[in-house]
Design a protein around this motif. Structure first.
Motif, PDB file in Angstrom:
ATOM      1  N   LEU A   1       0.832  -1.192   0.000  1.00  0.00           N
ATOM      2  CA  LEU A   1       0.000   0.000   0.000  1.00  0.00           C
ATOM      3  C   LEU A   1       0.874   1.253   0.000  1.00  0.00           C
ATOM      4  CD1 LEU A   1      -2.754  -0.912   2.615  1.00  0.00           C
ATOM      5  CD2 LEU A   1      -3.168  -0.302   0.237  1.00  0.00           C
ATOM      6  N   PRO A   2       0.381   2.352  -0.545  1.00  0.00           N
ATOM      7  CA  PRO A   2       1.121   3.614  -0.431  1.00  0.00           C
ATOM      8  C   PRO A   2       1.147   4.061   1.028  1.00  0.00           C
ATOM      9  CG  PRO A   2      -1.070   4.005  -1.316  1.00  0.00           C
ATOM     10  CD  PRO A   2      -0.900   2.516  -1.263  1.00  0.00           C
ATOM     11  N   PRO A   3       2.000   5.012   1.378  1.00  0.00           N
ATOM     12  CA  PRO A   3       2.062   5.482   2.760  1.00  0.00           C
ATOM     13  C   PRO A   3       0.718   6.022   3.234  1.00  0.00           C
ATOM     14  CG  PRO A   3       3.924   6.305   1.500  1.00  0.00           C
ATOM     15  CD  PRO A   3       2.989   5.681   0.515  1.00  0.00           C
ATOM     16  N   PHE A   4       0.453   5.858   4.526  1.00  0.00           N
ATOM     17  CA  PHE A   4      -0.754   6.418   5.126  1.00  0.00           C
ATOM     18  C   PHE A   4      -0.693   7.930   5.021  1.00  0.00           C
ATOM     19  CE2 PHE A   4      -2.899   8.255   8.846  1.00  0.00           C
ATOM     20  CZ  PHE A   4      -4.169   7.731   8.672  1.00  0.00           C
ATOM     21  N   HIS A   5      -1.758   8.519   4.500  1.00  0.00           N
ATOM     22  CA  HIS A   5      -1.745   9.959   4.262  1.00  0.00           C
ATOM     23  C   HIS A   5      -3.145  10.510   4.450  1.00  0.00           C
ATOM     24  CE1 HIS A   5      -0.446  13.806   2.609  1.00  0.00           C
ATOM     25  NE2 HIS A   5      -1.492  13.792   1.801  1.00  0.00           N
ATOM     26  N   VAL A   6      -3.259  11.556   5.244  1.00  0.00           N
ATOM     27  CA  VAL A   6      -4.537  12.226   5.462  1.00  0.00           C
ATOM     28  C   VAL A   6      -4.658  13.384   4.484  1.00  0.00           C
ATOM     29  CG1 VAL A   6      -5.979  13.465   7.098  1.00  0.00           C
ATOM     30  CG2 VAL A   6      -4.553  11.586   7.897  1.00  0.00           C
ATOM     31  N   GLY A   7      -5.728  13.401   3.709  1.00  0.00           N
ATOM     32  CA  GLY A   7      -5.928  14.483   2.752  1.00  0.00           C
ATOM     33  C   GLY A   7      -5.782  13.997   1.333  1.00  0.00           C
ATOM     34  N   ASP A   8      -5.365  14.871   0.462  1.00  0.00           N
ATOM     35  CA  ASP A   8      -5.254  14.581  -0.957  1.00  0.00           C
ATOM     36  C   ASP A   8      -4.116  13.601  -1.215  1.00  0.00           C
ATOM     37  OD1 ASP A   8      -5.331  14.537  -3.667  1.00  0.00           O
ATOM     38  OD2 ASP A   8      -4.656  16.600  -3.970  1.00  0.00           O
ATOM     39  N   GLY A   9      -4.442  12.417  -1.742  1.00  0.00           N
ATOM     40  CA  GLY A   9      -3.428  11.417  -2.016  1.00  0.00           C
ATOM     41  C   GLY A   9      -2.437  11.837  -3.071  1.00  0.00           C
ATOM     42  N   ALA A  10      -2.795  12.817  -3.912  1.00  0.00           N
ATOM     43  CA  ALA A  10      -1.881  13.278  -4.961  1.00  0.00           C
ATOM     44  C   ALA A  10      -0.619  13.896  -4.383  1.00  0.00           C
ATOM     45  CB  ALA A  10      -2.593  14.280  -5.864  1.00  0.00           C
ATOM     46  N   ALA A  11      -0.679  14.319  -3.112  1.00  0.00           N
ATOM     47  CA  ALA A  11       0.491  14.928  -2.494  1.00  0.00           C
ATOM     48  C   ALA A  11       1.657  13.945  -2.401  1.00  0.00           C
ATOM     49  CB  ALA A  11       0.145  15.466  -1.108  1.00  0.00           C
ATOM     50  N   LEU A  12       1.368  12.646  -2.400  1.00  0.00           N
ATOM     51  CA  LEU A  12       2.424  11.648  -2.313  1.00  0.00           C
ATOM     52  C   LEU A  12       3.219  11.541  -3.610  1.00  0.00           C
ATOM     53  CD1 LEU A  12       0.532   8.781  -0.438  1.00  0.00           C
ATOM     54  CD2 LEU A  12       2.274  10.303   0.499  1.00  0.00           C
ATOM     55  N   SER A  13       2.639  11.948  -4.715  1.00  0.00           N
ATOM     56  CA  SER A  13       3.309  11.826  -6.005  1.00  0.00           C
ATOM     57  C   SER A  13       3.641  13.178  -6.627  1.00  0.00           C
ATOM     58  CB  SER A  13       2.431  11.027  -6.983  1.00  0.00           C
ATOM     59  OG  SER A  13       1.156  11.622  -7.124  1.00  0.00           O
ATOM     60  N   THR A  14       3.586  14.237  -5.814  1.00  0.00           N
ATOM     61  CA  THR A  14       3.909  15.584  -6.285  1.00  0.00           C
ATOM     62  C   THR A  14       5.057  16.142  -5.457  1.00  0.00           C
ATOM     63  OG1 THR A  14       1.590  15.960  -6.882  1.00  0.00           O
ATOM     64  CG2 THR A  14       3.022  17.890  -6.715  1.00  0.00           C
ATOM     65  N   PRO A  15       6.201  16.459  -6.072  1.00  0.00           N
ATOM     66  CA  PRO A  15       7.327  17.008  -5.301  1.00  0.00           C
ATOM     67  C   PRO A  15       6.922  18.289  -4.577  1.00  0.00           C
ATOM     68  CG  PRO A  15       8.004  16.429  -7.526  1.00  0.00           C
ATOM     69  CD  PRO A  15       6.505  16.352  -7.502  1.00  0.00           C
ATOM     70  N   GLY A  16       7.434  18.462  -3.400  1.00  0.00           N
ATOM     71  CA  GLY A  16       7.113  19.660  -2.632  1.00  0.00           C
ATOM     72  C   GLY A  16       8.327  20.185  -1.903  1.00  0.00           C
ATOM     73  N   GLY A  17       8.231  21.416  -1.439  1.00  0.00           N
ATOM     74  CA  GLY A  17       9.341  22.013  -0.722  1.00  0.00           C
ATOM     75  C   GLY A  17      10.409  22.555  -1.654  1.00  0.00           C
ATOM     76  N   GLN A  18      11.552  22.887  -1.084  1.00  0.00           N
ATOM     77  CA  GLN A  18      12.637  23.495  -1.846  1.00  0.00           C
ATOM     78  C   GLN A  18      13.287  22.499  -2.793  1.00  0.00           C
ATOM     79  OE1 GLN A  18      15.104  24.883   1.452  1.00  0.00           O
ATOM     80  NE2 GLN A  18      14.475  26.992   1.037  1.00  0.00           N
ATOM     81  N   LEU A  19      13.767  23.002  -3.894  1.00  0.00           N
ATOM     82  CA  LEU A  19      14.533  22.211  -4.844  1.00  0.00           C
ATOM     83  C   LEU A  19      15.920  21.967  -4.258  1.00  0.00           C
ATOM     84  CD1 LEU A  19      13.797  21.282  -7.793  1.00  0.00           C
ATOM     85  CD2 LEU A  19      15.297  23.108  -8.571  1.00  0.00           C
ATOM     86  N   PRO A  20      16.423  20.727  -4.245  1.00  0.00           N
ATOM     87  CA  PRO A  20      17.743  20.473  -3.648  1.00  0.00           C
ATOM     88  C   PRO A  20      18.868  21.048  -4.498  1.00  0.00           C
ATOM     89  CG  PRO A  20      16.867  18.478  -4.653  1.00  0.00           C
ATOM     90  CD  PRO A  20      15.768  19.495  -4.710  1.00  0.00           C
ATOM     91  N   ARG A  21      19.808  21.683  -3.824  1.00  0.00           N
ATOM     92  CA  ARG A  21      21.002  22.216  -4.477  1.00  0.00           C
ATOM     93  C   ARG A  21      22.242  21.591  -3.838  1.00  0.00           C
ATOM     94  NH1 ARG A  21      18.925  24.095  -9.113  1.00  0.00           N
ATOM     95  NH2 ARG A  21      17.367  25.732  -8.787  1.00  0.00           N
TER      96      ARG A  21
END
Length: 381
Positions: free
Chosen positions: A256-276
């Motif tokens: 199963l994908p990770p347990f997540h409360v809310g919009d499941g699309a957040a698991l497959s959408t990059p978030g936060g700062q871009l790594p440098r």
């Protein structure tokens, strides 16, 4: 590589082990199911047995029976009981006072609205909807998921309905399938042979002519095979490396994908700062990621080298899990073998600077971090 067949049960199991029935202490108040997280739910499901105790004393060892007949635990499964359940139960003969109380608070005092005799669902629903009454249903565990029974792998069992009941509900949860030592050995042996054949010419020597046409294997061939197996065992004990074939990949594909409360699309959408290059990063959802070294799945047999593969379950679909239409492709990334040390650094660190990764150039370091971030497996801290 031949596809592994799932071994069928033989029915030959060890003798039965008595179930342990834990003593449930009521002094601490009623237990409740916890749906906040997978870990929390499991802890509440086997309560009052502690998770550490369960895996130390019962897991794959002996059965465990947790009976919840104590009146102090009457509300344990309250999250599984709904008003709509009362409709069917009313037809089985519920009585006011004994089974159900209808009441409401008037000027700070409790007022009982019970009728006489049997409870009728239409009247009950009318009091609920129009009078905003509270329906108190006594001891719902008499009619709903009252006991929990765990038994180890291979236990032959049969569900039975108690005498006098038209039906009962048995919820079976199967876990840890295809995860035996036999499965692991089948998965690992091909990697051991792959390495041995690369380094030892004896493994690449041809088998005796016409060996495959013989009904029984010759004594000489059996001795050679036994010697090869001893060589593989010696190589395994002297090495920290073990090539995986399919087991890790299958685990990620069917989880199963990770347990997540809310919009499941957040698991497959990059978030936060871009790594440098100067970013501090760490893995996300580490429990849902596997890292393995395997022969290159895209190379030919003649040029097949090793690659580092990362598989994950972040993009697996929860709504189709174990519904007969399993995933056909694994989600993940593939890297050159030269990236294995850098990936292990990320894997084994709570947080690490991108510039400290063990790669030849800064471009490779930043590219690796960006690839993991794009796959939603990395975050900047």
């Amino acid at each position: 590589m031949p596809k592994k067949a799932k071994p069928a049960g033989t029915g030959q199991q060890e003798g039965p082990v008595p179930c342990k029935q834990p003593k449930v202490e009521a002094a601490g108040g009623p237990f409740t199911l916890n749906f906040d997280s997978p870990g929390g739910f499991f802890e509440s499901l086997i309560s009052p047995i502690k998770t550490e105790t369960f895996f130390k004393e019962f897991w794959e060892q002996k059965p465990l029976l947790i009976q919840r007949e104590d009146p102090a635990l009457a509300t344990y499964y309250q999250t599984l009981f709904r008003l709509s359940d009362l409709k069917g139960l009313c037809g089985r003969g519920l009585y006011y006072g004994r089974d159900v109380n209808v009441c409401r608070c008037v000027h700070g005092k409790k007022k009982v609205l019970n009728k006489d005799g049997k409870v009728h669902f239409l009247q009950l629903r009318k009091d609920f909807d129009q009078k905003r009454a509270t329906i108190q249903f006594h001891q719902p565990q008499r009619f709903k998921a009252g006991d929990l029974l765990y038994f180890p792998r291979g236990t032959i069992h049969q569900a039975d309905t108690p005498p006098g009941l038209a039906h009962s509900t048995h919820l079976t949860i199967s876990t840890y399938q295809s995860s035996s030592w036999g499965d692991f050995l089948l998965d690992s042996i091909s990697g051991l042979v792959f390495d041995a054949a690369e380094e030892d010419v004896e493994f690449r020597a041809g088998i005796p002519r016409q060996l495959l046409l013989q009904v029984e294997t010759t004594a000489d061939a059996r001795r050679r095979l036994s010697g090869f197996l001893r060589t593989l065992a010696d190589r395994l004990e002297g090495s920290h490396k073990l090539l995986s074939s399919d087991m890790k990949k299958d685990f990620a594909m069917n989880r199963l994908p990770p347990f997540h409360v809310g919009d499941g699309a957040a698991l497959s959408t990059p978030g936060g700062q871009l790594p440098r290059l100067d970013s501090i990063v760490r893995l996300r959802h580490k429990d849902h990621i596997v890292l393995t070294v395997m022969p290159d799945q895209g190379g030919s047999d003649e040029t097949q080298g090793k690659m580092v593969y990362i598989y994950h379950s972040l993009q697996n679909r929860r709504d189709t899990h174990m519904m007969g239409n399993e995933e056909t492709e694994a989600h993940g990334l593939r890297f050159p073998l030269s990236h294995v040390d850098a990936l292990k650094q990320i894997w084994n660190s709570s947080a690490i600077s991108v510039k400290d990764l063990k790669l030849a150039t800064d471009e490779e370091k930043e590219s690796l971090a960006l690839s993991l971030w794009t796959e939603c497996l990395l975050q900047v801290v």
